[in-house]
Design an enzyme around this catalytic site. Structure first.
Site, PDB file in Angstrom:
ATOM      1  N   LEU A 153       0.649  -1.407  -0.140  1.00  0.00           N
ATOM      2  CA  LEU A 153       0.102  -0.036  -0.110  1.00  0.00           C
ATOM      3  C   LEU A 153       1.026   1.665   0.238  1.00  0.00           C
ATOM      4  O   LEU A 153       2.444   1.544   0.718  1.00  0.00           O
ATOM      5  CB  LEU A 153      -1.207   0.443   1.188  1.00  0.00           C
ATOM      6  CG  LEU A 153      -1.815  -1.300   1.406  1.00  0.00           C
ATOM      7  CD1 LEU A 153      -2.814  -0.824   3.126  1.00  0.00           C
ATOM      8  CD2 LEU A 153      -3.490  -1.169  -0.464  1.00  0.00           C
ATOM      9  N   ASP A 154       0.401   2.409  -0.932  1.00  0.00           N
ATOM     10  CA  ASP A 154       1.593   3.566  -0.868  1.00  0.00           C
ATOM     11  C   ASP A 154       1.533   3.896   0.305  1.00  0.00           C
ATOM     12  O   ASP A 154       0.658   3.704   1.778  1.00  0.00           O
ATOM     13  CB  ASP A 154       0.396   4.544  -1.246  1.00  0.00           C
ATOM     14  CG  ASP A 154       0.481   4.361  -3.003  1.00  0.00           C
ATOM     15  OD1 ASP A 154       1.444   3.182  -3.342  1.00  0.00           O
ATOM     16  OD2 ASP A 154      -0.534   5.162  -3.243  1.00  0.00           O
ATOM     17  N   LYS A 155       2.400   5.122   1.395  1.00  0.00           N
ATOM     18  CA  LYS A 155       2.232   5.351   2.419  1.00  0.00           C
ATOM     19  C   LYS A 155       1.752   6.591   3.159  1.00  0.00           C
ATOM     20  O   LYS A 155       1.208   5.912   3.970  1.00  0.00           O
ATOM     21  CB  LYS A 155       3.685   6.377   2.283  1.00  0.00           C
ATOM     22  CG  LYS A 155       4.788   6.798   3.709  1.00  0.00           C
ATOM     23  CD  LYS A 155       5.994   7.639   3.620  1.00  0.00           C
ATOM     24  CE  LYS A 155       6.393   7.270   4.204  1.00  0.00           C
ATOM     25  NZ  LYS A 155       7.374   8.358   4.304  1.00  0.00           N
TER      26      LYS A 155
ATOM     27  N   LYS B 143      -4.596   5.531  -8.054  1.00  0.00           N
ATOM     28  CA  LYS B 143      -4.848   7.264  -7.879  1.00  0.00           C
ATOM     29  C   LYS B 143      -4.317   7.323  -9.403  1.00  0.00           C
ATOM     30  O   LYS B 143      -4.929   8.089 -10.076  1.00  0.00           O
ATOM     31  CB  LYS B 143      -3.418   7.278  -6.994  1.00  0.00           C
ATOM     32  CG  LYS B 143      -3.817   7.178  -5.750  1.00  0.00           C
ATOM     33  CD  LYS B 143      -2.379   7.973  -4.831  1.00  0.00           C
ATOM     34  CE  LYS B 143      -2.758   7.833  -3.749  1.00  0.00           C
ATOM     35  NZ  LYS B 143      -1.301   7.311  -3.029  1.00  0.00           N
TER      36      LYS B 143
ATOM     37  N   THR C 241      -1.313   5.487   2.428  1.00  0.00           N
ATOM     38  CA  THR C 241      -2.532   4.644   2.001  1.00  0.00           C
ATOM     39  C   THR C 241      -3.144   3.580   3.807  1.00  0.00           C
ATOM     40  O   THR C 241      -1.806   3.342   4.018  1.00  0.00           O
ATOM     41  CB  THR C 241      -3.083   3.341   1.328  1.00  0.00           C
ATOM     42  OG1 THR C 241      -2.661   4.253  -0.823  1.00  0.00           O
ATOM     43  CG2 THR C 241      -4.048   2.517   1.121  1.00  0.00           C
TER      44      THR C 241
END
Ligand code: URA
Length: 239
Positions: A105-107, A190, A109
């Site tokens: 997961l992105d930082k 995104k 998220t």
């Protein structure tokens, strides 16, 4: 195979140092089959003996499976030189070498993230062939409309020409949408919203297959599950 010294076994299972474990054993903090054992070199059978240390069961587990509610600002990685990772947040009583997040997961998220040292399980969860659904709640900088829902259903083409699989988009509030995808490309959600001119202000993963983030599990907290529990939950409703 599972016959080994008590101090080594406890140290491996808990990630405490051998010297700390030895002191603990000498103080009477370890039991084997219900009896306090103060001999650090006691040979135990990890398959059949019941071992406790400081009151916790230290049963032999080949792998561990952790469900985390990932907080913002933490890296989905096993280690990093300077930044805090999701594995850093795993409590010491379930921490083991080789733990790694299942996918990323992105930082920024938040939400449901699995962490394990079982590479085969991790591979199966993220393999595009398995097409396991991942459900996210996205807060956007604008509202979605029916054209966007239709475009996502058809499979959007990202700015670099990558074609995405069909995704389910649902409006659940003003500027808030649920989106369900069955793959995991870099920054996928995104980038998907980018194709329809929307920015993502906040992103939370709420489910993988039928496995939902448990109520009451706060950001940064984890629970340990069995592989069987996870597999049943994930495959139960792979929408
Ligand atoms: N898609 C994104 O853009 N970010 C995530 O963290 C997960 C999916």
């Amino acid at each position: 195979m599972k016959k080994q010294r008590l101090d080594k076994f406890i140290a491996n299972q808990t990630l405490l140092s051998r010297s700390i474990v030895r002191t603990g054993i000498l103080r009477g903090n370890a039991t084997v089959n219900g009896e306090v054992v103060r001999s650090i070199g006691e040979i135990i059978d990890a398959d059949s003996d019941v071992i406790t240390y400081e009151g916790s069961d230290i049963g032999f587990k080949e792998y561990v499976y952790i469900l985390m509610n990932k907080p913002k600002g933490v890296l989905s990685a096993a280690t990093d030189k300077s930044r805090e990772t999701v594995v850093d947040l795993v409590p010491s009583h379930i921490k083991r070498p080789n733990l790694a997040p299942v996918g990323r997961l992105d930082k920024d998220t938040t939400g449901l993230l699995l962490i394990t040292d079982d590479g085969v399980f991790a591979h199966n969860c993220i393999s595009p062939k398995k097409a396991i659904s991942k459900s996210y709640i996205a807060t956007l900088d604008g509202d979605i409309n029916d054209d966007m829902i239709f475009a996502f259903e058809q499979g959007v083409v990202l700015a670099d020409g990558t074609k995405c699989r069909p995704a389910k988009l649902e409006r659940i509030g003003e500027n808030v949408a649920r989106i369900i995808i069955t793959e995991g490309k870099y920054h996928q959600i995104k980038r998907m919203f980018g194709t329809v001119g929307l920015g993502v202000n906040d992103l939370r993963r709420e489910a993988i297959g039928g496995l939902h983030l448990p109520d009451g599990l706060n950001e940064g907290e984890c629970i340990e599950m069995t592989k069987e529990q996870l597999e049943i939950a994930i495959l139960n409703k792979n929408e």
